[in-house]
Scaffold this motif. Structure first.
Motif, PDB file in Angstrom:
ATOM      1  N   MET A 184      -6.585  23.239  -2.987  1.00 28.58           N
ATOM      2  CA  MET A 184      -5.972  22.163  -2.198  1.00 28.58           C
ATOM      3  C   MET A 184      -6.004  20.846  -2.971  1.00 28.58           C
ATOM      4  SD  MET A 184      -6.936  20.796   1.589  1.00 28.58           S
ATOM      5  CE  MET A 184      -5.673  21.496   2.631  1.00 28.58           C
ATOM      6  N   THR A 185      -4.931  20.070  -2.795  1.00 32.64           N
ATOM      7  CA  THR A 185      -4.839  18.771  -3.459  1.00 32.64           C
ATOM      8  C   THR A 185      -5.598  17.711  -2.660  1.00 32.64           C
ATOM      9  OG1 THR A 185      -2.616  19.404  -4.113  1.00 32.64           O
ATOM     10  CG2 THR A 185      -3.213  17.085  -4.384  1.00 32.64           C
ATOM     11  N   TYR A 186      -6.307  16.869  -3.366  1.00 34.59           N
ATOM     12  CA  TYR A 186      -6.945  15.707  -2.748  1.00 34.59           C
ATOM     13  C   TYR A 186      -6.505  14.446  -3.482  1.00 34.59           C
ATOM     14  CZ  TYR A 186     -10.127  18.922  -0.367  1.00 34.59           C
ATOM     15  OH  TYR A 186     -10.650  19.913   0.418  1.00 34.59           O
ATOM     16  N   VAL A 187      -6.349  13.370  -2.733  1.00 36.97           N
ATOM     17  CA  VAL A 187      -6.046  12.076  -3.344  1.00 36.97           C
ATOM     18  C   VAL A 187      -6.907  11.017  -2.645  1.00 36.97           C
ATOM     19  CG1 VAL A 187      -3.670  12.721  -3.913  1.00 36.97           C
ATOM     20  CG2 VAL A 187      -4.163  11.547  -1.753  1.00 36.97           C
ATOM     21  N   ILE A 188      -6.844   9.812  -3.201  1.00 36.88           N
ATOM     22  CA  ILE A 188      -7.575   8.706  -2.582  1.00 36.88           C
ATOM     23  C   ILE A 188      -6.583   7.701  -2.014  1.00 36.88           C
ATOM     24  CG2 ILE A 188      -8.982   6.658  -3.146  1.00 36.88           C
ATOM     25  CD1 ILE A 188     -10.706   8.537  -4.857  1.00 36.88           C
ATOM     26  N   GLY A 189      -6.843   7.289  -0.783  1.00 36.80           N
ATOM     27  CA  GLY A 189      -6.058   6.235  -0.162  1.00 36.80           C
ATOM     28  C   GLY A 189      -6.885   4.965  -0.085  1.00 36.80           C
ATOM     29  N   VAL A 190      -6.250   3.836  -0.399  1.00 37.00           N
ATOM     30  CA  VAL A 190      -6.950   2.548  -0.409  1.00 37.00           C
ATOM     31  C   VAL A 190      -6.235   1.583   0.536  1.00 37.00           C
ATOM     32  CG1 VAL A 190      -7.718   0.593  -1.829  1.00 37.00           C
ATOM     33  CG2 VAL A 190      -7.585   2.903  -2.834  1.00 37.00           C
ATOM     34  N   ASP A 191      -6.991   0.921   1.396  1.00 34.44           N
ATOM     35  CA  ASP A 191      -6.465  -0.120   2.283  1.00 34.44           C
ATOM     36  C   ASP A 191      -7.062  -1.441   1.838  1.00 34.44           C
ATOM     37  OD1 ASP A 191      -5.622  -1.745   4.333  1.00 34.44           O
ATOM     38  OD2 ASP A 191      -6.874  -0.816   5.875  1.00 34.44           O
ATOM     39  N   LEU A 192      -6.268  -2.205   1.100  1.00 40.97           N
ATOM     40  CA  LEU A 192      -6.764  -3.441   0.488  1.00 40.97           C
ATOM     41  C   LEU A 192      -6.302  -4.646   1.305  1.00 40.97           C
ATOM     42  CD1 LEU A 192      -6.747  -4.059  -3.356  1.00 40.97           C
ATOM     43  CD2 LEU A 192      -6.584  -5.937  -1.708  1.00 40.97           C
ATOM     44  N   GLY A 193      -7.198  -5.207   2.098  1.00 39.01           N
ATOM     45  CA  GLY A 193      -6.857  -6.331   2.967  1.00 39.01           C
ATOM     46  C   GLY A 193      -7.494  -7.623   2.497  1.00 39.01           C
ATOM     47  N   GLY A 194      -7.269  -8.688   3.262  1.00 36.12           N
ATOM     48  CA  GLY A 194      -7.743 -10.000   2.866  1.00 36.12           C
ATOM     49  C   GLY A 194      -9.259 -10.138   2.861  1.00 36.12           C
ATOM     50  N   THR A 195      -9.946  -9.388   3.705  1.00 37.92           N
ATOM     51  CA  THR A 195     -11.406  -9.533   3.768  1.00 37.92           C
ATOM     52  C   THR A 195     -12.154  -8.304   3.274  1.00 37.92           C
ATOM     53  OG1 THR A 195     -11.401  -8.810   6.072  1.00 37.92           O
ATOM     54  CG2 THR A 195     -11.341 -11.184   5.668  1.00 37.92           C
ATOM     55  N   LYS A 196     -11.572  -7.110   3.467  1.00 43.32           N
ATOM     56  CA  LYS A 196     -12.273  -5.918   2.991  1.00 43.32           C
ATOM     57  C   LYS A 196     -11.309  -4.910   2.398  1.00 43.32           C
ATOM     58  CE  LYS A 196     -12.432  -4.028   7.694  1.00 43.32           C
ATOM     59  NZ  LYS A 196     -11.261  -3.172   7.565  1.00 43.32           N
ATOM     60  N   LEU A 204      -4.901   6.008  15.097  1.00 41.02           N
ATOM     61  CA  LEU A 204      -5.766   6.212  13.934  1.00 41.02           C
ATOM     62  C   LEU A 204      -6.702   5.046  13.643  1.00 41.02           C
ATOM     63  CD1 LEU A 204      -3.293   7.905  11.414  1.00 41.02           C
ATOM     64  CD2 LEU A 204      -4.834   8.994  13.053  1.00 41.02           C
ATOM     65  N   GLY A 205      -6.475   3.913  14.294  1.00 40.78           N
ATOM     66  CA  GLY A 205      -7.346   2.759  14.045  1.00 40.78           C
ATOM     67  C   GLY A 205      -7.358   2.385  12.575  1.00 40.78           C
ATOM     68  N   ASN A 206      -8.549   2.059  12.070  1.00 41.33           N
ATOM     69  CA  ASN A 206      -8.671   1.541  10.704  1.00 41.33           C
ATOM     70  C   ASN A 206      -8.323   2.553   9.620  1.00 41.33           C
ATOM     71  OD1 ASN A 206      -9.453  -0.979  11.545  1.00 41.33           O
ATOM     72  ND2 ASN A 206     -11.621  -0.458  11.572  1.00 41.33           N
ATOM     73  N   THR A 207      -8.239   3.823   9.968  1.00 41.45           N
ATOM     74  CA  THR A 207      -7.963   4.817   8.924  1.00 41.45           C
ATOM     75  C   THR A 207      -6.464   5.004   8.677  1.00 41.45           C
ATOM     76  OG1 THR A 207      -7.946   6.721  10.415  1.00 41.45           O
ATOM     77  CG2 THR A 207     -10.088   6.052   9.527  1.00 41.45           C
ATOM     78  N   ALA A 208      -5.621   4.399   9.515  1.00 47.62           N
ATOM     79  CA  ALA A 208      -4.169   4.624   9.394  1.00 47.62           C
ATOM     80  C   ALA A 208      -3.655   4.261   8.003  1.00 47.62           C
ATOM     81  CB  ALA A 208      -3.413   3.818  10.462  1.00 47.62           C
ATOM     82  N   ALA A 209      -4.035   3.076   7.524  1.00 49.19           N
ATOM     83  CA  ALA A 209      -3.500   2.630   6.230  1.00 49.19           C
ATOM     84  C   ALA A 209      -4.086   3.456   5.089  1.00 49.19           C
ATOM     85  CB  ALA A 209      -3.774   1.136   6.021  1.00 49.19           C
ATOM     86  N   ILE A 210      -5.321   3.938   5.233  1.00 47.82           N
ATOM     87  CA  ILE A 210      -5.922   4.775   4.181  1.00 47.82           C
ATOM     88  C   ILE A 210      -5.138   6.082   4.034  1.00 47.82           C
ATOM     89  CG2 ILE A 210      -7.971   6.103   3.500  1.00 47.82           C
ATOM     90  CD1 ILE A 210      -9.701   3.980   4.869  1.00 47.82           C
ATOM     91  N   VAL A 211      -4.917   6.770   5.145  1.00 49.97           N
ATOM     92  CA  VAL A 211      -4.204   8.052   5.043  1.00 49.97           C
ATOM     93  C   VAL A 211      -2.729   7.837   4.704  1.00 49.97           C
ATOM     94  CG1 VAL A 211      -5.818   9.336   6.491  1.00 49.97           C
ATOM     95  CG2 VAL A 211      -3.814   8.261   7.553  1.00 49.97           C
ATOM     96  N   GLY A 212      -2.157   6.749   5.216  1.00 47.36           N
ATOM     97  CA  GLY A 212      -0.766   6.441   4.879  1.00 47.36           C
ATOM     98  C   GLY A 212      -0.608   6.169   3.392  1.00 47.36           C
TER      99      GLY A 212
END
Lengths: 318, 318
Positions: B1-13, B303-311
């Motif tokens: 199975m393929t795995y990748v990393i998702g990053v949510d880079l915002g103004g504070t965290k 999805l709350g805070n994880t939406a942008a990571i998985v997106g």
């Protein structure tokens, strides 16, 4: 070279033309739409119009490979059916548009396709008109009604229920009079169409004290062109056109912030009415734009009545 | 199975996670964004965060094949660069985001992709969240700002200049006070964001006579929850929230008429604030809809805070 037929089926007339793969419009013909006679009669008449063009093309050694239709109403482009239509075309709702034409003309189902006429219009401008060469374009038409279409990578965004493009039906701060939202033809109130359409400009003229002896929107524009010379009616005309144009521009500007199209095309009778409408429209439009969008090209449509014909033809050109 | 990393880079965290091809979030980590230190320092810190996750994954026998980033700012998704950003992240504008990360991590350029964080958020909800299974969805987030994204056939519509989705910046009839358009953070006035964002609700509360001793939007919601018991401040709070919610709903309703998405997702801090905001929002939204759109599903993001990571991860999952 491949040739197809594009059909622009509107409430009062149906125009069709033979279109080459490069977009050249070989010839066109036009009939009145049998808008009181029901769907089957309209299909019969449209098929005769198309059949005539096919025969005329054959006489010039041109073989026609398909038919694309841009039709008034909400058109299910997957099924090729009329989902709904206003009373402008009685009995049009429910008509099996592509299957009915394919059967009458002896085409395979896949060679006949249909979308709503505004989407066909936008596709035509995106292919050969003001937005030619753009990867995305927003076309908005201001006339008897307000409609539009966002064309992305060569295809109009039709919407999941094929209702997309109803850009006249969102809230406008201009669509209020003495604190009350102006009624909209959709049954709601306070919408862009209720202040920015041609008939809405006429209503504004009356509301601003213009004389009811002035018969229509065209006469309002004539009065505005006369300027101060003609007194109170001219002032009301200039004000009504200015408010309608500002509402139109503000609406399109907001849409640009949302969709960020490469090119914006403004079409319809009001766009053709000259600077009196265009200047306040574009001023209000540019006032809305986010900084990175400041230079977005805002162009007048160039294809006129042939836009929907060639756009419809594009549906079936491979 | 393929795995990748998702990053949510915002103004504070900056949050990142290892995401499996089926969307499973294996584990996540988070660091503060070095928002005063400039682009290179942020890239260094982000690369360390990602490298740590890669090593942790390797310890579990998981091989990571790429990195997707959803970042604050206007992101040129073709070039992988930051076109512009607010002062919330100093020195972020101009950063070569994907090339800088690929070089630091030893990835090929094509294995690192980036879009704006709101688009990543919407893509996450469209893939695994409230709009999962829909062919098109409109996500609109109401919080500190107002943003959105239209996801069509699995891809967010980014816009020609990557500015698409600025749904907070179109005219709202609610964004006026005593006939004057309320100023908007974009520099213009009378926009949806100027009345419907969290800070705008706080400003409305003060304008409606609420006490300046009430510190913030959260406290305004607490007062509104207390209801009549707390007197004038509660009344101002209820009114401010009601107006903001109605402006939000009216705006989203208008957008639905234009885009006709299969599913609508409402997200952000205000969407999570409960019925006090949601009910007037949805009422105003449904009041705008054209008849064929009456049944459009309007769902809270899941999805709350994880939406942008998985997106963001979805950008690089084949």
């Amino acid at each position: 070279m491949t040739y197809v037929i594009g059909v622009d089926l509107g409430g009062t007339k149906t125009a069709a033309g033979v279109v080459a793969a490069d977009g050249a419009l070989v010839f066109t013909e036009q009939i009145p739409t049998l808008n009181r006679d029901g769907g089957e009669a309209i299909l019969d008449a449209t098929a005769r119009l198309v059949q005539g063009l096919i025969q005329r093309a054959a006489g010039e050694g041109i073989d026609v490979g398909g038919v694309g239709i841009g039709s008034a109403g909400v058109i299910d482009a997957a099924e090729g059916t009329v989902v709904s239509a206003t009373d402008a075309i009685l009995g049009w709702s429910g008509t099996k548009l592509t299957a009915g034409l394919a059967q009458r003309l002896g085409f395979a189902g896949g060679d006949v396709r249909a979308v709503n006429d505004v989407h066909a219009h936008a596709l035509g401008e995106a292919w050969l008109g003001a937005a030619a060469g753009s990867s995305s374009s927003l076309m908005v038409a201001f006339g008897t009604g307000v409609g539009g279409s966002f064309v992305l990578d060569g295809a109009p965004v039709l919407g999941h229920r094929f209702v997309g493009g109803h850009v006249g039906h969102f809230a406008s701060p201009y669509a209020y009079h003495e604190g009350t939202a102006l009624p909209c033809v959709c049954g709601h109130a306070g919408h862009v169409e209720a202040i920015a359409s041609g008939p809405a400009i006429y209503e504004s003229f009356l509301r601003f004290g213009g004389s009811p002896d002035v018969p229509d929107t065209r006469a309002v524009f004539a009065l505005a062109h006369d300027g101060d010379a003609a007194g109170a009616d001219s002032a009301a005309a200039i004000r009504a056109i200015g408010v309608g144009a500002a509402a139109a521009g503000q609406a399109v500007g907001g849409l640009i912030n949302i969709l960020d199209p490469e090119t914006v095309v403004v079409s319809g009778g009001l766009a053709d009415a000259g600077d009196l409408w265009w200047q306040p429209m574009e001023r209000a439009l540019r006032e809305e734009l986010l900084a990175p969008l400041a230079d977005v090209p805002v162009l007048r449509a160039t294809l006129g009545n042939t836009a929907a014909i060639v756009g419809a033809a594009k549906l079936v050109l491979k």
